[in-house]
Design a protein around this motif. Structure first.
Motif, PDB file in Angstrom:
ATOM      1  N   VAL A 240      -0.657  -8.106  11.292  1.00 10.37           N
ATOM      2  CA  VAL A 240      -1.194  -7.583  12.547  1.00 10.37           C
ATOM      3  C   VAL A 240      -1.947  -6.291  12.268  1.00 10.37           C
ATOM      4  O   VAL A 240      -1.396  -5.370  11.646  1.00 10.37           O
ATOM      5  CB  VAL A 240      -0.076  -7.310  13.574  1.00 10.37           C
ATOM      6  N   GLY A 241      -3.201  -6.203  12.728  1.00 10.94           N
ATOM      7  CA  GLY A 241      -3.993  -4.989  12.540  1.00 10.94           C
ATOM      8  C   GLY A 241      -4.749  -4.613  13.796  1.00 10.94           C
ATOM      9  O   GLY A 241      -5.193  -5.472  14.551  1.00 10.94           O
ATOM     10  N   GLY A 242      -4.906  -3.316  14.025  1.00 14.80           N
ATOM     11  CA  GLY A 242      -5.660  -2.858  15.187  1.00 14.80           C
ATOM     12  C   GLY A 242      -7.098  -3.321  15.165  1.00 14.80           C
ATOM     13  O   GLY A 242      -7.724  -3.504  16.213  1.00 14.80           O
ATOM     14  N   VAL A 243      -7.666  -3.533  13.966  1.00 15.80           N
ATOM     15  CA  VAL A 243      -9.027  -4.083  13.829  1.00 15.80           C
ATOM     16  C   VAL A 243      -8.959  -5.534  13.362  1.00 15.80           C
ATOM     17  O   VAL A 243      -9.512  -6.422  13.986  1.00 15.80           O
ATOM     18  CB  VAL A 243      -9.870  -3.246  12.847  1.00 15.80           C
ATOM     19  N   VAL A 244      -8.282  -5.779  12.247  1.00 13.95           N
ATOM     20  CA  VAL A 244      -8.232  -7.132  11.692  1.00 13.95           C
ATOM     21  C   VAL A 244      -6.842  -7.359  11.103  1.00 13.95           C
ATOM     22  O   VAL A 244      -6.273  -6.470  10.458  1.00 13.95           O
ATOM     23  CB  VAL A 244      -9.342  -7.336  10.633  1.00 13.95           C
ATOM     24  N   GLY A 245      -6.285  -8.550  11.358  1.00 10.37           N
ATOM     25  CA  GLY A 245      -4.954  -8.833  10.854  1.00 10.37           C
ATOM     26  C   GLY A 245      -4.924  -9.011   9.354  1.00 10.37           C
ATOM     27  O   GLY A 245      -4.092  -8.439   8.657  1.00 10.37           O
ATOM     28  N   ASN A 246      -5.881  -9.779   8.822  1.00  7.25           N
ATOM     29  CA  ASN A 246      -5.883 -10.127   7.411  1.00  7.25           C
ATOM     30  C   ASN A 246      -7.325 -10.125   6.936  1.00  7.25           C
ATOM     31  O   ASN A 246      -8.159 -10.832   7.504  1.00  7.25           O
ATOM     32  CB  ASN A 246      -5.242 -11.507   7.230  1.00  7.25           C
ATOM     33  N   THR A 247      -7.647  -9.325   5.921  1.00  6.25           N
ATOM     34  CA  THR A 247      -9.044  -9.200   5.521  1.00  6.25           C
ATOM     35  C   THR A 247      -9.165  -8.995   4.021  1.00  6.25           C
ATOM     36  O   THR A 247      -8.206  -8.588   3.356  1.00  6.25           O
ATOM     37  CB  THR A 247      -9.727  -8.030   6.242  1.00  6.25           C
ATOM     38  N   THR A 248     -10.363  -9.259   3.487  1.00  2.00           N
ATOM     39  CA  THR A 248     -10.670  -8.977   2.088  1.00  2.00           C
ATOM     40  C   THR A 248     -11.715  -7.888   1.941  1.00  2.00           C
ATOM     41  O   THR A 248     -12.070  -7.527   0.827  1.00  2.00           O
ATOM     42  CB  THR A 248     -11.196 -10.247   1.390  1.00  2.00           C
ATOM     43  N   LYS A 249     -12.251  -7.381   3.050  1.00  2.00           N
ATOM     44  CA  LYS A 249     -13.382  -6.465   2.982  1.00  2.00           C
ATOM     45  C   LYS A 249     -13.061  -5.130   3.640  1.00  2.00           C
ATOM     46  O   LYS A 249     -11.998  -4.924   4.209  1.00  2.00           O
ATOM     47  CB  LYS A 249     -14.608  -7.098   3.647  1.00  2.00           C
ATOM     48  N   GLY A 250     -14.047  -4.225   3.576  1.00  3.85           N
ATOM     49  CA  GLY A 250     -13.857  -2.895   4.112  1.00  3.85           C
ATOM     50  C   GLY A 250     -14.122  -2.803   5.597  1.00  3.85           C
ATOM     51  O   GLY A 250     -14.752  -3.665   6.209  1.00  3.85           O
ATOM     52  N   VAL A 251     -13.627  -1.705   6.182  1.00  3.04           N
ATOM     53  CA  VAL A 251     -13.827  -1.408   7.597  1.00  3.04           C
ATOM     54  C   VAL A 251     -14.345   0.019   7.696  1.00  3.04           C
ATOM     55  O   VAL A 251     -13.682   0.962   7.258  1.00  3.04           O
ATOM     56  CB  VAL A 251     -12.517  -1.538   8.399  1.00  3.04           C
ATOM     57  N   THR A 252     -15.527   0.178   8.282  1.00  2.18           N
ATOM     58  CA  THR A 252     -16.149   1.499   8.419  1.00  2.18           C
ATOM     59  C   THR A 252     -16.417   1.794   9.883  1.00  2.18           C
ATOM     60  O   THR A 252     -16.957   0.964  10.605  1.00  2.18           O
ATOM     61  CB  THR A 252     -17.471   1.567   7.633  1.00  2.18           C
ATOM     62  N   GLY A 253     -16.055   3.001  10.327  1.00  2.00           N
ATOM     63  CA  GLY A 253     -16.422   3.470  11.656  1.00  2.00           C
ATOM     64  C   GLY A 253     -15.621   2.889  12.797  1.00  2.00           C
ATOM     65  O   GLY A 253     -16.047   2.959  13.957  1.00  2.00           O
ATOM     66  N   ALA A 254     -14.450   2.333  12.515  1.00  4.36           N
ATOM     67  CA  ALA A 254     -13.643   1.752  13.590  1.00  4.36           C
ATOM     68  C   ALA A 254     -12.971   2.855  14.400  1.00  4.36           C
ATOM     69  O   ALA A 254     -12.600   3.909  13.874  1.00  4.36           O
ATOM     70  CB  ALA A 254     -12.591   0.817  13.016  1.00  4.36           C
TER      71      ALA A 254
END
Length: 361
Positions: A240-254
């Motif tokens: 469980v994630g506030g942006v994405v639960g399961n990912t392989t990549k980066g998150v910028t500016g969330a």
């Protein structure tokens, strides 16, 4: 509406079942929809199913697509293909170029009652506020952002044999690595999961995110999530994630401000940005985060036993459950941005800051 079909694809939408080719614009659905899909015999042919508040299936360009009606789905599906459900577009086609412009949903989306999937293969359920799934071989451009304010709820009794459930405030499953986002993506809808699996099959993996449930696409534009999470029920694993639960990549500016609470048979992995990485190095940069992380832990009871001193039989005690909250620590971002099971050799957090209230939408 009740659908009882033996052959072929089923695509259900509040305006149209399938958009095939061309450009489709200024389409609105205000009607509440209750869809019960009946596959009474597991020997029937495979039948993929897509359900959207505006369109079940889209092959090309759509703009100004808005859903205001509540959606409810239950019944049985027999398919090796995933079931895709969303507030506006159930699914996009593979091997196509999609452009989504000015898409919104404010209707609540619910799976309730009895829901089963028959198939010899693993089963997959993808739910999103705006798109059920963004397919692997498609080239997708999102312009002027997506906005979802509808709540998403998965509740009831289910029959899955392994597989996974992907739930996102915007899209359930994103497997298109060619994803361009030009604008802001916003979710303010709450997400709840309390699936009760029967004993006939293995419990699924469940991935829940404020924007994407599971994704292989990098997020490099502003995404905002203020929707809360309440996770319980049966699952084999839960990210469980506030942006994405399961990912392989980066998150910028969330920008994330939410409460995430999870409980279940096994420990859920929860984080304000991402629940857990998959394979590649995950980087969160220049993100603003705030809110509360909590999980419910099981405190084992005691079995019935004989008192060693008196020899009397002492009754056993049941398991109890305790909610454990993780207060935000401004000096240790890492343990809040990702789940505690993500280590710093596979994920980093740079330039992130604490916010004490929800960002403006």
């Amino acid at each position: 509406a009740s659908y009882n079909k033996k052959y072929g694809w089923t695509s259900v939408g509040g305006v149209v079942g399938t958009f095939s080719g061309g450009t489709h614009t200024k389409l609105y659905n205000y009607a509440d929809m209750n869809v019960v899909l009946n596959v009474p015999n597991a020997s029937w042919n495979e039948e993929p199913f897509s359900f959207g508040g505006v369109a079940g299936y889209v092959t090309n360009v759509v703009s100004e697509i808005h859903n205001y009606g509540n959606l409810n789905f239950s019944g049985t599906v027999k398919s090796d293909e995933p079931t895709r459900i969303s507030g506006t577009i159930g699914r996009g086609s593979n091997d196509a170029t999609h452009t989504y412009t000015n898409i919104s949903n404010s209707g609540n989306i619910t799976i309730g009652g009895k829901y089963a999937m028959y198939s010899s293969a693993a089963k997959y359920l993808y739910m999103g506020g705006l798109v059920g799934a963004i397919p692997e071989t498609a080239v997708v451009t999102i312009q002027n952002g997506f906005v979802n304010s509808g709540n998403i709820s998965v509740a009831g009794e289910y029959n899955f044999n392994s597989g996974s459930v992907c739930i996102g405030g915007v899209a359930g499953d994103v497997v298109a690595e060619t994803l361009t986002i030009d604008g802001t993506i916003v979710n303010s809808g709450a997400i709840s999961y309390s699936g009760d699996w029967d004993d006939s099959g293995s419990r699924p993996a469940v991935y829940v995110g404020g924007i994407f449930g599971k994704s292989v696409a990098e997020i490099t534009t502003t995404v905002i999530n203020t929707g809360s999470f309440a996770i319980s029920g049966d699952y084999s694993t839960m990210d469980v994630g506030g942006v994405v639960g399961n990912t392989t990549k980066g998150v910028t500016g969330a920008k994330v401000y939410c409460e995430i609470e999870a409980e279940g048979q096994t420990s859920a992995k929860i984080g304000l940005i991402a629940g857990v990485e998959r394979t590649d190095t995950v980087i969160a940069s220049n993100c603003q985060v705030g809110g509360t992380l909590a999980s419910v832990v099981v405190i084992p009871g005691t079995p019935e036993h004989e008192d060693p001193n008196s020899g009397t039989l002492v009754p056993g005690t049941p398991d109890t459950y305790e909610k454990v909250s993780y207060p935000i620590d401004a000096n240790n971002w890492f343990k809040h941005i990702y789940s505690t099971e993500v280590t710093e050799d596979v994920a980093t957090a740079d330039g992130c800051s604490l916010i004490e209230s929800a960002p403006a939408i």
